[in-house]
Each structure stands twice: as C-alpha cells, then as structure tokens.
Design a protein around this motif. Structure first.
Motif, PDB file in Angstrom:
ATOM      1  N   LEU A 191       0.872  -1.123  -0.242  1.00  0.00           N
ATOM      2  CA  LEU A 191       0.107  -0.074   0.024  1.00  0.00           C
ATOM      3  C   LEU A 191       0.626   1.307   0.080  1.00  0.00           C
ATOM      4  CD1 LEU A 191      -2.962  -0.988   2.454  1.00  0.00           C
ATOM      5  CD2 LEU A 191      -2.935  -1.039  -0.235  1.00  0.00           C
ATOM      6  N   GLN A 192       1.886   1.200   0.795  1.00  0.00           N
ATOM      7  CA  GLN A 192       2.992   2.344   0.786  1.00  0.00           C
ATOM      8  C   GLN A 192       3.460   2.679  -0.702  1.00  0.00           C
ATOM      9  OE1 GLN A 192       7.294   2.430   2.450  1.00  0.00           O
ATOM     10  NE2 GLN A 192       5.742   2.686   4.139  1.00  0.00           N
ATOM     11  N   TRP A 193       3.893   1.671  -1.225  1.00  0.00           N
ATOM     12  CA  TRP A 193       4.395   1.547  -2.808  1.00  0.00           C
ATOM     13  C   TRP A 193       3.363   2.264  -3.769  1.00  0.00           C
ATOM     14  CZ3 TRP A 193       8.433   0.899  -5.920  1.00  0.00           C
ATOM     15  CH2 TRP A 193       8.296   0.639  -7.301  1.00  0.00           C
ATOM     16  N   GLN A 194       2.085   1.769  -3.553  1.00  0.00           N
ATOM     17  CA  GLN A 194       0.976   2.350  -4.404  1.00  0.00           C
ATOM     18  C   GLN A 194       0.924   3.860  -4.425  1.00  0.00           C
ATOM     19  OE1 GLN A 194      -2.410   0.137  -3.877  1.00  0.00           O
ATOM     20  NE2 GLN A 194      -1.303  -1.912  -4.205  1.00  0.00           N
ATOM     21  N   SER A 196      -0.167  -3.878   8.762  1.00  0.00           N
ATOM     22  CA  SER A 196       0.749  -3.278   7.533  1.00  0.00           C
ATOM     23  C   SER A 196      -0.267  -3.400   6.319  1.00  0.00           C
ATOM     24  CB  SER A 196       1.946  -3.777   7.477  1.00  0.00           C
ATOM     25  OG  SER A 196       2.898  -3.080   6.343  1.00  0.00           O
ATOM     26  N   GLY A 197       0.382  -2.845   5.342  1.00  0.00           N
ATOM     27  CA  GLY A 197      -0.464  -3.060   3.938  1.00  0.00           C
ATOM     28  C   GLY A 197      -0.049  -4.192   3.260  1.00  0.00           C
ATOM     29  N   TRP A 198      -0.177  -5.660   3.802  1.00  0.00           N
ATOM     30  CA  TRP A 198       0.040  -6.751   3.092  1.00  0.00           C
ATOM     31  C   TRP A 198      -0.810  -6.899   1.999  1.00  0.00           C
ATOM     32  CZ3 TRP A 198      -0.040  -7.102   8.682  1.00  0.00           C
ATOM     33  CH2 TRP A 198       1.316  -7.215   9.284  1.00  0.00           C
ATOM     34  N   GLN A 199      -0.506  -7.594   0.827  1.00  0.00           N
ATOM     35  CA  GLN A 199      -1.499  -8.014  -0.085  1.00  0.00           C
ATOM     36  C   GLN A 199      -1.644  -9.598  -0.021  1.00  0.00           C
ATOM     37  OE1 GLN A 199       0.547  -6.727  -3.953  1.00  0.00           O
ATOM     38  NE2 GLN A 199      -0.966  -4.955  -4.190  1.00  0.00           N
ATOM     39  N   GLY A 200      -2.930  -9.846  -0.365  1.00  0.00           N
ATOM     40  CA  GLY A 200      -3.092 -11.418  -0.577  1.00  0.00           C
ATOM     41  C   GLY A 200      -3.213 -11.943   0.900  1.00  0.00           C
ATOM     42  N   ARG A 201      -3.618 -11.142   1.725  1.00  0.00           N
ATOM     43  CA  ARG A 201      -3.949 -11.647   3.031  1.00  0.00           C
ATOM     44  C   ARG A 201      -5.172 -11.063   3.613  1.00  0.00           C
ATOM     45  NH1 ARG A 201       0.400 -14.171   5.502  1.00  0.00           N
ATOM     46  NH2 ARG A 201       2.401 -14.124   4.845  1.00  0.00           N
ATOM     47  N   ASP A 202      -6.335 -12.054   3.546  1.00  0.00           N
ATOM     48  CA  ASP A 202      -7.698 -11.358   3.716  1.00  0.00           C
ATOM     49  C   ASP A 202      -8.028 -11.433   5.166  1.00  0.00           C
ATOM     50  OD1 ASP A 202      -8.118 -14.264   3.892  1.00  0.00           O
ATOM     51  OD2 ASP A 202      -9.123 -14.460   2.355  1.00  0.00           O
ATOM     52  N   GLN A 203      -7.284 -11.848   6.137  1.00  0.00           N
ATOM     53  CA  GLN A 203      -7.642 -11.754   7.531  1.00  0.00           C
ATOM     54  C   GLN A 203      -6.565 -10.964   8.271  1.00  0.00           C
ATOM     55  OE1 GLN A 203      -8.869 -15.460   9.393  1.00  0.00           O
ATOM     56  NE2 GLN A 203      -8.440 -16.465   7.384  1.00  0.00           N
ATOM     57  N   ALA A 204      -5.514 -10.310   7.528  1.00  0.00           N
ATOM     58  CA  ALA A 204      -4.497  -9.778   8.082  1.00  0.00           C
ATOM     59  C   ALA A 204      -4.942  -8.308   8.675  1.00  0.00           C
ATOM     60  CB  ALA A 204      -3.582  -9.313   7.321  1.00  0.00           C
ATOM     61  N   VAL A 205      -4.337  -7.795   9.710  1.00  0.00           N
ATOM     62  CA  VAL A 205      -4.684  -6.262  10.315  1.00  0.00           C
ATOM     63  C   VAL A 205      -4.089  -5.371   9.216  1.00  0.00           C
ATOM     64  CG1 VAL A 205      -4.424  -4.758  12.215  1.00  0.00           C
ATOM     65  CG2 VAL A 205      -4.902  -7.183  12.768  1.00  0.00           C
ATOM     66  N   LEU A 206      -4.989  -4.740   8.474  1.00  0.00           N
ATOM     67  CA  LEU A 206      -4.546  -3.909   7.669  1.00  0.00           C
ATOM     68  C   LEU A 206      -4.206  -2.390   8.018  1.00  0.00           C
ATOM     69  CD1 LEU A 206      -5.977  -4.879   4.115  1.00  0.00           C
ATOM     70  CD2 LEU A 206      -3.894  -5.759   4.984  1.00  0.00           C
ATOM     71  N   MET A 207      -3.314  -1.786   7.688  1.00  0.00           N
ATOM     72  CA  MET A 207      -3.119  -0.585   8.087  1.00  0.00           C
ATOM     73  C   MET A 207      -2.109   0.281   7.056  1.00  0.00           C
ATOM     74  SD  MET A 207      -2.217  -0.952  12.138  1.00  0.00           S
ATOM     75  CE  MET A 207      -2.642   0.856  12.462  1.00  0.00           C
ATOM     76  N   GLY A 208      -2.096   1.621   7.269  1.00  0.00           N
ATOM     77  CA  GLY A 208      -1.118   2.298   6.235  1.00  0.00           C
ATOM     78  C   GLY A 208      -1.897   3.211   5.422  1.00  0.00           C
ATOM     79  N   PRO A 209      -1.251   3.680   4.337  1.00  0.00           N
ATOM     80  CA  PRO A 209      -1.807   4.741   3.387  1.00  0.00           C
ATOM     81  C   PRO A 209      -3.356   4.234   2.851  1.00  0.00           C
ATOM     82  CG  PRO A 209       0.262   4.244   2.991  1.00  0.00           C
ATOM     83  CD  PRO A 209      -0.033   3.410   3.813  1.00  0.00           C
TER      84      PRO A 209
END
Length: 367
Positions: free
Chosen positions: A82-85, A264-277
């Motif tokens: 997500l940061q990269w994007q 964090s902004g991991w990709q392909g992890r549909d249960q992860a705690v997503l954070m970031g931009p």
C-alpha cells in the motif's frame, strides 16, 4: 548460498574489471553507521538505493528520486504494497526505476547493479551484512557504498543515517533539522517515562496472519524493545530471542494490561490487520475484532479495559517512528503525556517532509 545471482556466474568478476571506475571531479567525506569515512561525489546524480525509501524522501525532498537509477523493488512493493502504491501515484518515476533484486530472497543481481553505473550505493546495514563480498565488488568497480541503519532503533544511528543522506543529497540543513526533531522527540519521551510509577504488561503480536493463527511477538527488538523503552513490561522479553510466537497459555497467564497488534499493507492476506496509506480506521477495527474471540481473551485485562491497539508495522524503523514511540508511551502512561498528540505530530511530519499527505490508519485503539 543465499545470493544466487552473485555466485551463479564468474562473469560478474569480468564485469567488475571491465567497467571503468567512475571518476568524480569533487568529492565529500560521509560518515556512515559503520563509522567508515566514505568519499562520495559532491553531486551524486546516479544513486542506487537499497532500502529506507521514505527516509530518502524525507531528507531529499519531493524531487529526491530524480537522482535514483535503481532500487531493491521487492523491499518496497513487496513488503509495503500500500505504501508503494501511494508513493508511485505521487511520483510515477519510482515505478520505472530498475530493480536490482532483493538480498534476503537471493535475487539481488550484482550485474544489474553494476550496469547502472551508480555514483553511490546506499544500503541498509542488514543488506550490507547479507551481501558479503558483493559490497567489495561494488567498491572494486569504484562505486562508494554508504551504510545506513534505522533498523537498530538507536537515536545515534538514526542521526548518523540522516546526516549521511543529507550530505549525499545536498540537503545538510534539512537533514540536521530532521535529526534534531527526531532526537528531541525521543528524548522528551524518555524524560517523561522516567517519572512513571507503574509498568503495564504489554503483549504485541504481528497481525499478518489474522486471529486464526498465532503470529510473531517481539523480544528485545522492534516493538518489543520500544515497549520497554516506553515504560512497559514486554511479556515476550526472555521468551523469544528476537521474534517468534508465544503460546496462548502463556499470554493468558500473563494477563497483559495492553494488547498491541502490528498491522501493515500486506497483499493477498484477507484476514491480516491492514493499516497504512488509504486504510480507514473502521476497516482496521474490523480486522482487529476477531482477536477478541480467541479462547480466554474476554477475560484479559486489556480486553476488559478496552486497551487493544494497532500500530503500523511499516513505520517502526523510520524517521517518523518517534510518533509511534509517543503513542506507545501515552497508551501506557496517559497522565504523563496529556499535552502530546502523536497523531497530530505524525500528520505534521508528512505535511512538512513527505511528498504525500497523511491519509490512512497508522495508530488506533479498538473502540
């Protein structure tokens, strides 16, 4: 050996010898975090950057990447998607930079790095250690290699890294300003925490896998070290050397006062705690709530008292990690930090130094 692209072919040695060493009319001396004195061109127009992409922006300003010819792409696009994007939308040129491969994955290509003919290579300390004689081959080709280290989470190394970047990028005043900001913010937290009379117990877990699988906690490094510095008792200290999972039974027995999930902004992890931009707080909270359904967690002091937090994993070793230090310390000792607003300080950092405005979730408490 891990660095397959380096060891795969003897042609690398020929390439090193075959390329003429860069010549610089004027040079300056830069001190890196290994306390080496490195001669670099006074104006470096071709930079190879291995890591610390946001810090490079902070010191160099919005046009800093005009001088970059190659990066280790996967350490940015792969690790912080997500940061990269967000940054490539703001500065499209970044997406067009040559990828030299990733050290830990064994895809780093010395041939590609040399073919870019950089005036200077800037690497993280962990990349330097992993590359081994790959660094000496770069230097043999006349490419100065400067080592930065924000991973160590030491104020002195943050400062040295920042001043080194400032010298290379021709921004010594901006670098000094950033170094002073970081040092003073860190010192202020330490001074306040020294007055604390309690040491709340804290459990931190990487939120990469979701609530259904126990992920890493941190011992004497990363969030673990920061918890201790912020006046908390890290329950993983002494249980894992650097990082690793804690048993559910141990966590329940320790009954932490505060739970910290690193998202964090991991990709392909549909249960992860997503954070970031670009991530709304409500979405992060949605990913946090299943953790409360783990067996026995409803009886934990942290859950009963609403002290379940999430913090952005991608910011733990950056020039703006002082804001997370403030957040942790205020979470543990709110009475000592009533006049400190970590979120506002993070907003101000992005407004002043970064090419993108702050937008997203970097620190949050589960309602």
């Amino acid at each position: 050996m891990m660095l397959t692209q380096i060891t795969r072919t003897l042609a690398v040695a020929g390439l090193v010898c075959g390329l003429a060493s860069p010549t610089f009319a004027d040079t300056i001396t830069v001190t890196d975090t290994l306390n080496r004195q490195i001669e670099v061109p006074e104006t470096a127009n071709r930079i190879l950057l291995g890591f610390y992409f946001e810090d490079f922006f902070a010191v160099g300003g919005p046009n800093a990447y005009d001088r970059v010819v190659g990066i280790s792409k996967d350490t940015w696009a792969g690790w912080r998607a997500l940061q990269w994007q967000a940054y490539t939308e703001a500065v499209p040129r970044i997406a067009e930079l040559t990828d030299v491969g990733e050290v830990e994955a064994g895809t780093f290509s010395l041939e590609t790095a040399l073919s870019l003919r950089p005036d200077v290579a800037i690497l993280a300390a962990w990349q330097y250690n992993a590359l081994g004689d790959g660094v000496s081959r770069l230097e043999a080709a006349g490419i100065p290699v400067v080592i930065l280290d924000y991973n160590a989470q030491e104020v002195d190394k943050h400062v040295i890294s920042t001043l080194a970047l400032g010298a290379i990028l021709g921004e010594p005043e901006r670098a000094q300003e950033l170094a002073d900001l970081y040092s003073s913010a860190h010192a202020d937290v330490v001074e306040r925490v020294a007055k604390a009379t309690q040491e709340p117990a804290v459990y931190v877990e990487l939120g990469r896998k979701g609530a259904g699988e126990i992920d890493n906690s941190y011992g004497d490094t990363m969030w673990g070290a920061l918890i201790e510095a912020a006046g908390g008792r890290n329950i993983a200290m002494g249980q894992v050397a650097r990082w690793g999972p804690l048993s559910p039974e141990y966590v329940l027995a320790q009954n932490p006062d505060v739970i910290l999930l690193a998202g964090s902004g991991w990709q392909g992890r549909d249960q992860a705690v997503l954070m970031g931009p670009g991530i709304e707080p409500a979405f992060t909270h949605e990913r946090m709530r299943p953790y409360l359904d783990r067996p026995g967690w409803d009886q934990l002091a942290a859950v009963e008292n609403g002290a379940v937090h999430a913090i952005y994993h991608g910011g733990a070793r950056t020039l703006y990690d002082f804001a997370f230090f403030q957040y942790l310390a205020k979470t543990l000792h709110p009475e000592l930090f009533e006049d400190v607003d970590p979120q506002a300080n993070l907003d101000a950092f992005f407004e002043e130094y970064m090419p993108i405005r702050f937008s997203g979730t970097y620190m949050t408490q589960l309602p």
